[in-house]
Enzyme design. Structure first.
Site, PDB file in Angstrom:
ATOM      1  N   GLY A  91     -12.398  12.315  23.000  1.00  0.00           N
ATOM      2  CA  GLY A  91     -11.047  12.445  22.460  1.00  0.00           C
ATOM      3  C   GLY A  91     -10.951  13.493  21.384  1.00  0.00           C
ATOM      4  O   GLY A  91     -10.102  13.404  20.490  1.00  0.00           O
ATOM      5  N   ASN A  97      -9.747  16.314  21.507  1.00  0.00           N
ATOM      6  CA  ASN A  97      -8.632  17.244  21.706  1.00  0.00           C
ATOM      7  C   ASN A  97      -7.387  16.889  20.889  1.00  0.00           C
ATOM      8  O   ASN A  97      -6.397  17.615  20.923  1.00  0.00           O
ATOM      9  CB  ASN A  97      -8.247  17.296  23.187  1.00  0.00           C
ATOM     10  CG  ASN A  97      -7.861  15.934  23.729  1.00  0.00           C
ATOM     11  OD1 ASN A  97      -8.735  15.113  24.000  1.00  0.00           O
ATOM     12  ND2 ASN A  97      -6.576  15.663  23.881  1.00  0.00           N
ATOM     13  N   GLY A 107      -5.614  14.219  17.376  1.00  0.00           N
ATOM     14  CA  GLY A 107      -5.734  13.203  16.338  1.00  0.00           C
ATOM     15  C   GLY A 107      -6.964  13.362  15.465  1.00  0.00           C
ATOM     16  O   GLY A 107      -7.416  14.469  15.156  1.00  0.00           O
ATOM     17  N   GLY A 133      -9.969  12.786  16.199  1.00  0.00           N
ATOM     18  CA  GLY A 133     -11.049  13.438  16.936  1.00  0.00           C
ATOM     19  C   GLY A 133     -11.008  14.949  16.825  1.00  0.00           C
ATOM     20  O   GLY A 133     -12.062  15.599  16.719  1.00  0.00           O
ATOM     21  N   TYR A 167      -5.336  -4.460  21.105  1.00  0.00           N
ATOM     22  CA  TYR A 167      -5.888  -3.223  20.559  1.00  0.00           C
ATOM     23  C   TYR A 167      -6.891  -3.529  19.451  1.00  0.00           C
ATOM     24  O   TYR A 167      -8.012  -3.007  19.439  1.00  0.00           O
ATOM     25  CB  TYR A 167      -4.787  -2.325  20.017  1.00  0.00           C
ATOM     26  CG  TYR A 167      -5.327  -1.142  19.233  1.00  0.00           C
ATOM     27  CD1 TYR A 167      -5.912  -0.065  19.897  1.00  0.00           C
ATOM     28  CD2 TYR A 167      -5.310  -1.126  17.841  1.00  0.00           C
ATOM     29  CE1 TYR A 167      -6.439   1.005  19.186  1.00  0.00           C
ATOM     30  CE2 TYR A 167      -5.827  -0.062  17.122  1.00  0.00           C
ATOM     31  CZ  TYR A 167      -6.391   0.997  17.800  1.00  0.00           C
ATOM     32  OH  TYR A 167      -6.936   2.049  17.101  1.00  0.00           O
TER      33      TYR A 167
END
Length: 328
Positions: A23, A25, A27, A29, A189
């Site tokens: 991830g 790409n 946020g 990350g 979540y």
């Protein structure tokens, strides 16, 4: 809000090392990848979306001139994709316009990618697992096995699991890990992130028992909001109006660029030890990174052992996740 100016130079202290950020790409990350690329390392962005990965790599190169970055096709909601990821790295890949060479070791993997749903209905991965538990936990669990040979080949590799503050108030229901009986998106979540974090701590205990040089560390970004995050076009753009509306929240939380710092610290700091939890200093929500006490429910060995066994069965993994003892 104008984009931040590019960095003038990299520091090269990690030249020759390779880090994988799932991830990477978007946020938190993305900002983890940016910080790691600035140290001279090769940073691999694990992403299912090639267009978003290309955009992120362009943004990284504009911020870090000369950055070494590449894309690894990876869909954590598809176990067949997860199973091929390690082979793609170890043997090279021809998915892009130019072939990516093979690597012989992986110095760290950052288990960052995740799915967060706010509303029903309950959704499933390609393999039939609840989407958040299947992506956030099971996908990374299976990926760890696929990367074990490359991690073990490095002198002192790290597995850094990115958890969430939301996991603090949750408890795992081992009889309903995939929320088939009682699905509430926010709770599901939080439990998926708790499963990730419990696994991260259990993995370090497992690696220590094997005498492995690989460390497993858990980190979390605290409260990280888009509105407090600097622009990185085309990956992320924060308008002046949005930033102004979000500024009061900055008393309690922070942007995703700051949320990335505990994760980067867990990857790079020589003083970090396996089994630690890293997060922001101020109430676990904002501020400079620090090592935090591990909450008792995240360190529960019996729960972690059952979670490990169930997870291995669900993804068809080796109980040792491919790590072999050095004590024999």
């Amino acid at each position: 809000m104008a984009p931040a100016p590019p960095r003038n130079q990299r520091d090269h202290r990690n030249q020759g090392k390779t880090f994988l950020v799932t991830g990477g790409n978007a946020g938190v990350g993305y900002f983890v990848a940016e910080e790691l690329a600035a140290t001279g390392a090769l940073v691999v962005l694990g992403s299912r979306d090639a267009a978003k990965a290309e955009a992120a790599m362009a943004a990284l190169r504009s911020r870090v001139p000369g950055a070494h970055v590449r894309h690894l096709p990876l869909d954590l909601a598809d176990l067949s994709s997860v199973r091929t990821a390690g082979d793609r790295l170890a043997h090279g890949s021809t998915h892009g316009s130019a072939p990516d060479p093979a690597i012989d070791r992986l110095d760290a993997v950052v288990h960052n990618a995740g799915v967060a749903l706010d509303d029903p209905p309950r959704r499933q991965t390609k393999d039939g697992h609840e989407l958040m538990f299947g992506t956030n936990h099971l996908g990374h669990f299976a990926l760890t096995q696929g990367l074990a040979p490359l991690l073990s080949a490095a002198p002192a590799a790290r597995v850094v699991t990115v958890g969430s503050f939301a996991a603090r108030s949750e408890r795992l229901d081992l009889d309903d890990l995939q929320s088939a009986e009682d699905y509430r998106p926010k709770r599901t979540y939080g439990r998926s992130k708790l499963a990730q974090m419990s696994f991260g701590f259990a993995l370090d205990r497992h690696l220590r028992a094997l005498g492995s040089p690989v460390l497993s560390v858990v980190a979390h970004p605290g409260g990280a909001l888009d509105g407090l995050t600097p622009s990185r076009p085309p990956v992320h753009v924060t308008s002046p109006a949005r930033r102004l509306r979000t500024l009061p929240a900055g008393l309690l939380v922070q942007g995703k660029h700051a949320g990335a710092r505990p994760v980067v610290r867990a990857v790079l700091d020589a003083e970090v030890r396996g089994g630690q939890l890293w997060g922001p200093r101020v109430f676990g929500l904002r501020g400079r990174p620090r090592s935090e006490p591990v909450p008792a429910h995240m360190a529960d060995r019996e729960v972690a052992s059952r979670l490990w066994s169930i997870s291995a069965e669900l993804v068809g993994a080796d109980p040792d996740l491919g790590f072999r003892s050095r004590c024999r």
